[in-house]
Enzyme design. Structure first.
Site, short mmCIF file in Angstrom:
data_model
loop_
_atom_site.label_atom_id
_atom_site.label_comp_id
_atom_site.label_asym_id
_atom_site.label_seq_id
_atom_site.Cartn_x
_atom_site.Cartn_y
_atom_site.Cartn_z
N GLU A 1 9.37 -26.91 -5.52
CA GLU A 1 7.95 -26.78 -5.85
C GLU A 1 7.30 -25.68 -5.01
O GLU A 1 6.39 -24.99 -5.49
CB GLU A 1 7.25 -28.12 -5.64
N HIS B 1 6.61 -41.90 -7.46
CA HIS B 1 6.32 -41.38 -8.79
C HIS B 1 5.01 -41.96 -9.34
O HIS B 1 4.80 -41.97 -10.55
CB HIS B 1 7.45 -41.72 -9.77
#
Length: 321
Positions: free
Chosen positions: A58, A125
């Site tokens: 990322e 998540h």
């Protein structure tokens, strides 16, 4: 034909790609695979060379996006889960957010964060990070609660010259549908009165708007009219609409799915208490998830986050005060 929240996001990206050759999509598995949640399904075939798979970094993804934006492109970055955006935190808050203020060069990037919890997703998540990014000047933070806003606000995000953190709620992907996508949109930074009322105000955003609306329906059967304010944009925050609502009702409950320490609900309550204290008939209240990592087990998850049941209990307590 009905359109889901997820399909609206896909349609918005398709329109952005079709309308502006500077737009491209970059993210892990966004190409032929169509993204972790299929938000880019078939777009790589429709727009060859402009829906690009990224390495599992990322940090590198955001660095590439910032460089592309400096050179005049308008990248849409898909982070598979909002939680993983913290790997790119330095790039987002120290580089993207500050770029214009240091160089007078715009940084028009859109960072799509699938945020919030779903049953069984667990602590890595399920997090809601909107307040973290809203803390930093230079970032716009959006949190659409409807199919219509998911579509129109994503198009607005791509058009804005500032970096935008676009918090789309995973639970809403298939739970919300509409028959038609909008041709016009409310302006960025403007909240929406999702339901008018006179007895108390519930300010919410993202998936919590729908829990709040369910509570308003329930309390209406008891003769209580709850006004529900959908923030839509976390930063800028529409204080005027919030104040006007509290002026009508005299009571405020602010609901968010994120952790309780600090955050959006704390900011709303602080603003109302400091700028609109005289409008209140009772102390403003807030309701968030529990101050623990998000649990895996569906029953624990249901108890961890605010639900219509816990919001209704908080609302009734506030009405009695």
């Amino acid at each position: 034909m009905s359109i889901t929240y997820l399909e609206a996001i896909r349609e918005a990206q398709a329109k952005a790609l079709a309308d502006d050759p500077r737009v491209f999509i970059y993210g892990q598995d966004v190409g032929n695979f169509g993204g972790a949640f299929k938000a880019t399904k078939n777009l790589a075939q429709e727009f060859p060379g402009r829906v690009i798979d990224a390495p599992i970094s990322e940090d590198a993804m955001m660095g590439a996006a910032i460089g592309a934006a400096i050179e005049g492109m308008r990248p849409i970055i898909e982070i598979q889960f909002a939680d993983f955006s913290t790997v790119a935190f330095n790039q987002i808050v120290n580089n993207a957010a500050a770029l214009y203020w240091r160089t007078q060069v715009p940084c028009p990037i859109t960072v799509r964060l699938p945020a919030g919890g779903t049953s069984g997703s667990g602590p890595y998540h399920s997090q809601s990070l909107e307040a973290i990014y809203a803390h930093y000047p230079g970032l716009v933070v959006m949190s659409p609660a409807t199919v219509e806003d998911a579509y129109s606000m994503l198009l607005e995000a791509v058009a804005i010259d500032d970096p935008v953190i676009f918090c789309e709620h995973k639970y809403l992907y298939y739970h919300l549908k509409t028959d038609k996508l909008p041709t016009e949109a409310m302006p960025v930074g403007k909240a929406r009165i999702a339901r008018p009322g006179r007895d108390m105000t519930i300010v919410a955003y993202s998936a919590m708007v729908h829990e709040a609306l369910a509570v308003a329906e329930e309390l209406a059967t008891e003769g209580t009219e709850v006004e529900v304010v959908d923030l839509r944009t976390i930063k800028p925050l529409d204080t005027d609409t919030i104040m006007a609502s509290v002026a009508r009702t005299g009571r405020l409950l602010c609901v968010g799915e994120s952790f309780p320490w600090g955050g959006v609900t704390a900011e709303v309550v602080a603003r109302v208490a400091s700028e609109g204290f005289g409008l209140l008939d009772a102390a403003p209240q807030r309701l968030n998830a529990k101050d623990t990592p998000v649990p895996y087990h569906p029953n624990l998850w249901a108890a961890h986050r605010p639900t219509a049941r816990s919001i209704a209990a908080a609302a009734r307590n506030l009405l009695r005060s």
